[in-house]
Design an enzyme around this catalytic site. Structure first.
Site, PDB file in Angstrom:
ATOM      1  N   LYS A 127       0.867  -1.179   0.000  1.00  0.00           N
ATOM      2  CA  LYS A 127       0.000   0.000   0.000  1.00  0.00           C
ATOM      3  C   LYS A 127       0.902   1.226   0.000  1.00  0.00           C
ATOM      4  O   LYS A 127       2.066   1.144   0.384  1.00  0.00           O
ATOM      5  CB  LYS A 127      -0.836   0.039   1.274  1.00  0.00           C
ATOM      6  CG  LYS A 127      -2.047  -0.850   1.274  1.00  0.00           C
ATOM      7  CD  LYS A 127      -2.930  -0.409   2.425  1.00  0.00           C
ATOM      8  CE  LYS A 127      -3.944  -1.486   2.774  1.00  0.00           C
ATOM      9  NZ  LYS A 127      -4.733  -1.112   3.945  1.00  0.00           N
ATOM     10  N   HIS A 130       1.773   5.958   3.619  1.00  0.00           N
ATOM     11  CA  HIS A 130       0.947   7.119   3.976  1.00  0.00           C
ATOM     12  C   HIS A 130       1.740   8.132   4.796  1.00  0.00           C
ATOM     13  O   HIS A 130       2.648   7.747   5.537  1.00  0.00           O
ATOM     14  CB  HIS A 130      -0.248   6.606   4.787  1.00  0.00           C
ATOM     15  CG  HIS A 130      -1.275   7.624   5.032  1.00  0.00           C
ATOM     16  ND1 HIS A 130      -1.203   8.485   6.084  1.00  0.00           N
ATOM     17  CD2 HIS A 130      -2.395   7.933   4.343  1.00  0.00           C
ATOM     18  CE1 HIS A 130      -2.248   9.298   6.041  1.00  0.00           C
ATOM     19  NE2 HIS A 130      -2.986   8.970   4.993  1.00  0.00           N
ATOM     20  N   HIS A 133       2.684   7.718   8.344  1.00  0.00           N
ATOM     21  CA  HIS A 133       3.858   6.926   8.720  1.00  0.00           C
ATOM     22  C   HIS A 133       5.090   7.785   8.922  1.00  0.00           C
ATOM     23  O   HIS A 133       6.055   7.353   9.528  1.00  0.00           O
ATOM     24  CB  HIS A 133       4.111   5.832   7.686  1.00  0.00           C
ATOM     25  CG  HIS A 133       3.038   4.788   7.672  1.00  0.00           C
ATOM     26  ND1 HIS A 133       2.142   4.669   6.648  1.00  0.00           N
ATOM     27  CD2 HIS A 133       2.694   3.864   8.596  1.00  0.00           C
ATOM     28  CE1 HIS A 133       1.299   3.690   6.925  1.00  0.00           C
ATOM     29  NE2 HIS A 133       1.603   3.188   8.109  1.00  0.00           N
TER      30      HIS A 133
HETATM   31  N1  ARG Z   1       0.433  -1.335   9.906  1.00  0.00           N
HETATM   32  C1  ARG Z   1      -0.475  -0.557  10.694  1.00  0.00           C
HETATM   33  C2  ARG Z   1      -0.951   0.663   9.930  1.00  0.00           C
HETATM   34  O1  ARG Z   1      -0.237   1.164   9.099  1.00  0.00           O
HETATM   35  C3  ARG Z   1       0.148  -0.052  11.940  1.00  0.00           C
HETATM   36  C4  ARG Z   1       0.553  -1.122  12.895  1.00  0.00           C
HETATM   37  C5  ARG Z   1       0.434  -0.636  14.273  1.00  0.00           C
HETATM   38  N2  ARG Z   1       0.920  -1.551  15.242  1.00  0.00           N
HETATM   39  C6  ARG Z   1       0.244  -2.531  15.805  1.00  0.00           C
HETATM   40  N3  ARG Z   1       0.856  -3.268  16.678  1.00  0.00           N
HETATM   41  N4  ARG Z   1      -1.015  -2.728  15.497  1.00  0.00           N
HETATM   42  O2  ARG Z   1      -2.044   1.127  10.177  1.00  0.00           O
END
Ligand code: ARG
Length: 569
Positions: A127, A130, A133
């Site tokens: 993806k 974003h 991030h």
């Molecule tokens: N990959 C997720 C996102 O971009 C964030 C992960 C956050 N960490 C977790 N332990 N859920 O939305």
């Protein structure tokens, strides 16, 4: 280094016979510096000493020693003692400590023997990266360094979103449009475009969604071709992220993402079942959280698949076993608040309460433009973090070309200034606030910005260069450093270690960013009001040493935010 607060508490303890630890807790910082460096509210002792607060104040003032001690002067104001510390001792202590600790000044040992796990960045592979991030990467990267400075054994985890329907979409997109893109030479951009196009077209065409599901199912079933493609996408994505991480000085010790937990969830589901926590609800398996006024946490969907929460619970337990952590910090956007509350509760019910207490969700606000509108949410207008950083570098380079065309190593300086500016803008306000992303502010050399702070640092550097030596600390006459603005600066330098501790306690890098602007401004005042080089030798040495100390702390602090400092700009 002398601990003034403790020293004062010990002295008061000598005359009152109350233990100093208790007294230390009562010491306050007065609202104005003219009221002293510390204030002691005597009414706290009225009961024990069976006296009125003003009488206690008078007695302490009379009996305490102020000759050659940490205390220079005490004033009684009603039931309060206003305490002024020994300024010469302050300046001397701070500068000697900086001389001793060098680039580790401000570090402490409060985390010694303890492990802090910092989970941050965690983008969703396949993806778009974003802009949100950017925030987790920068805030988490700073916390990683802060915990390290506090003496913790620090583990950085990039919990990659490397499993999920997005892979099905990209694979279906590849099946349909492979030939339209240059996958060979421009793979990461092509994949991204395919994902975005697929998500758009799928809105008009439900068949596409079915196609994506079929592909994802193949992946889940371990089909060889699909697995190979998944590995390839994951690999080139990480390579691409690493370019950004390198620019930002982000460090990770593990990239165990969601996929890593695929074969570990069964055990956890079993554990939940054995502990009698799973309930059937509309074909799904859930943990009921009604007693906490929360919606249930779904563990297995009605389609029989595990979900985001299932993986998070599994990852948590795995980290308990792997790291036996004393702290676990999740740097994730505020919109996932409920998710964390829910799965923390599930873990509590499973018996991991001791570890849940050590875990914290560290949320942050959105990135918005100067009109308050969310950036990067428009479809097809996805932002690569790397592109933003490169834009910042290019813009900085232009400014440098204008201001200082003969500067050496312009590219290196532009990188430090451009990237530093982005990092600083992200960290200057308390993290829960939305970050305003506006190039004019970010790259402003005046105001409360990264470039301003770097500019002041460069000033300290060029003074040192002009003098061409760092004075020997043993030859510095500390009595010459007594002006108010010098004392203000020395106090700030003294506070550096506590600032780092506080930033760690609150998981708030902005505390350090604000401290640095404060210090830079104080140095600027000192520099504007005082001649540093060319004074008589003794005064020059003293002021030069202070300049050196200030530059040293600015650089250490910037490093804790993830910024690099140019030597010239
Ligand atoms: N990959 C997720 C996102 O971009 C964030 C992960 C956050 N960490 C977790 N332990 N859920 O939305």
């Amino acid at each position: 280094m002398i601990n003034f607060k403790q020293e004062i508490a010990r002295q008061i303890s000598e005359v009152t016979n109350i233990n100093w630890e208790e007294l230390e807790n009562y010491l306050e910082i007065p609202p104005e510096t003219k009221m002293g460096d510390y204030a002691f509210p005597c009414f706290k002792l009225a009961k024990t000493l069976k006296k009125a607060p003003p009488a206690i104040a008078m007695q302490i003032k009379e009996e305490i020693k102020t000759e050659n001690t940490a205390i220079e002067k005490i004033e009684v104001v009603g039931g309060y003692l206003n305490i002024f510390i020994n300024k010469k001792l302050l300046v001397e202590n701070v500068l000697k400590e900086i001389d001793e600790q060098k680039d580790k000044y401000g570090y402490s040992k409060i985390g010694e023997g303890k492990t802090a796990v910092i989970e941050y960045s965690s983008p969703n592979v396949a993806k778009p990266f974003h802009i949100g991030h950017l925030r987790t990467t920068v805030i988490g990267g700073s916390l990683y360094k802060i915990y390290n400075a506090l003496g913790y054994n620090t583990v950085g985890i990039n919990y990659l979103g490397d499993w999920g329907l997005q892979f099905g979409k990209v694979m279906a997109g590849l099946e349909l449009w492979k030939n339209e893109y240059d996958l060979e030479n421009d793979s990461i951009n092509s994949l991204l475009k395919i994902y975005v196009r697929f998500s758009e077209e799928e809105k008009q065409n439900a068949e596409l969604t079915d196609m994506a599901r079929t592909w994802f199912k193949k992946l889940e079933d371990g089909d060889q071709y699909t697995t190979k493609t998944w590995e390839w996408i994951r690999k080139i994505s990480i390579e691409n992220y690493n370019k950004t991480y390198k620019l930002l000085n982000s460090k990770f010790d593990s990239y165990n993402g969601e996929a890593y937990y695929n074969d570990k969830m069964d055990d956890v589901v079993k554990e939940l079942e054995e502990k009698g926590l799973l309930k059937e609800s509309q074909g799904a398996k859930i943990v009921d959280l009604e007693e906490y006024n929360m919606p249930p946490c779904i563990i297995i969907t009605s389609a029989g698949t595990t979900i985001y929460a299932t993986r998070d619970i599994t990852a948590f337990i795995d980290r308990v076993n792997t790291y036996k952590f004393d702290k676990m910090v999740y740097v994730v956007g505020a919109e996932q608040k409920l998710h964390f509350e829910q799965f923390f509760k599930v873990l509590e019910k499973m018996g991991y309460g001791e570890y849940v207490k050590r875990a914290v969700h560290v949320p942050f606000g959105l990135v918005v433009d100067k009109n308050g509108e969310k950036i990067g949410s428009r479809k097809g207008n996805s932002v690569f973090l790397e592109d933003i950083l490169n834009e910042a570098i290019n813009k900085s380079k232009k400014i440098i070309e204008e201001k200082n065309p003969n500067l050496e190593d312009k590219d290196d300086v532009a990188r430090k200034v451009g990237v530093g500016a982005i990092i600083f803008n992200d960290l200057y306000n308390s993290r829960i606030k939305d970050e305003i992303f506006d190039w004019d502010t970010i790259l402003n050399f005046q105001g409360e910005t990264g470039p301003y702070m770097q500019y002041i640092y460069v000033r300290t550097k060029s003074l040192m260069e002009k003098a061409n030596y760092v004075p020997d600390i043993n030859k510095v006459n500390f009595e010459l450093l007594q002006e108010d603005e010098v004392i203000d600066m020395a106090k700030l330098l003294y506070d550096f270690s506590n600032t780092i501790i506080l930033a760690g306690e609150k998981n708030e890098p902005s505390i350090i960013a604000r401290y640095l602007i404060n210090l830079a401004q104080k140095f600027s005042t000192f520099y504007n009001n005082n001649k540093i080089i060319g004074e008589d030798k003794e005064l020059q040495e003293a002021r030069l040493y202070l300049t050196y100390a200030c530059g040293t702390v600015l650089k250490i602090g910037a490093g804790l935010l993830g910024m690099e400092m140019p030597n010239k700009m």
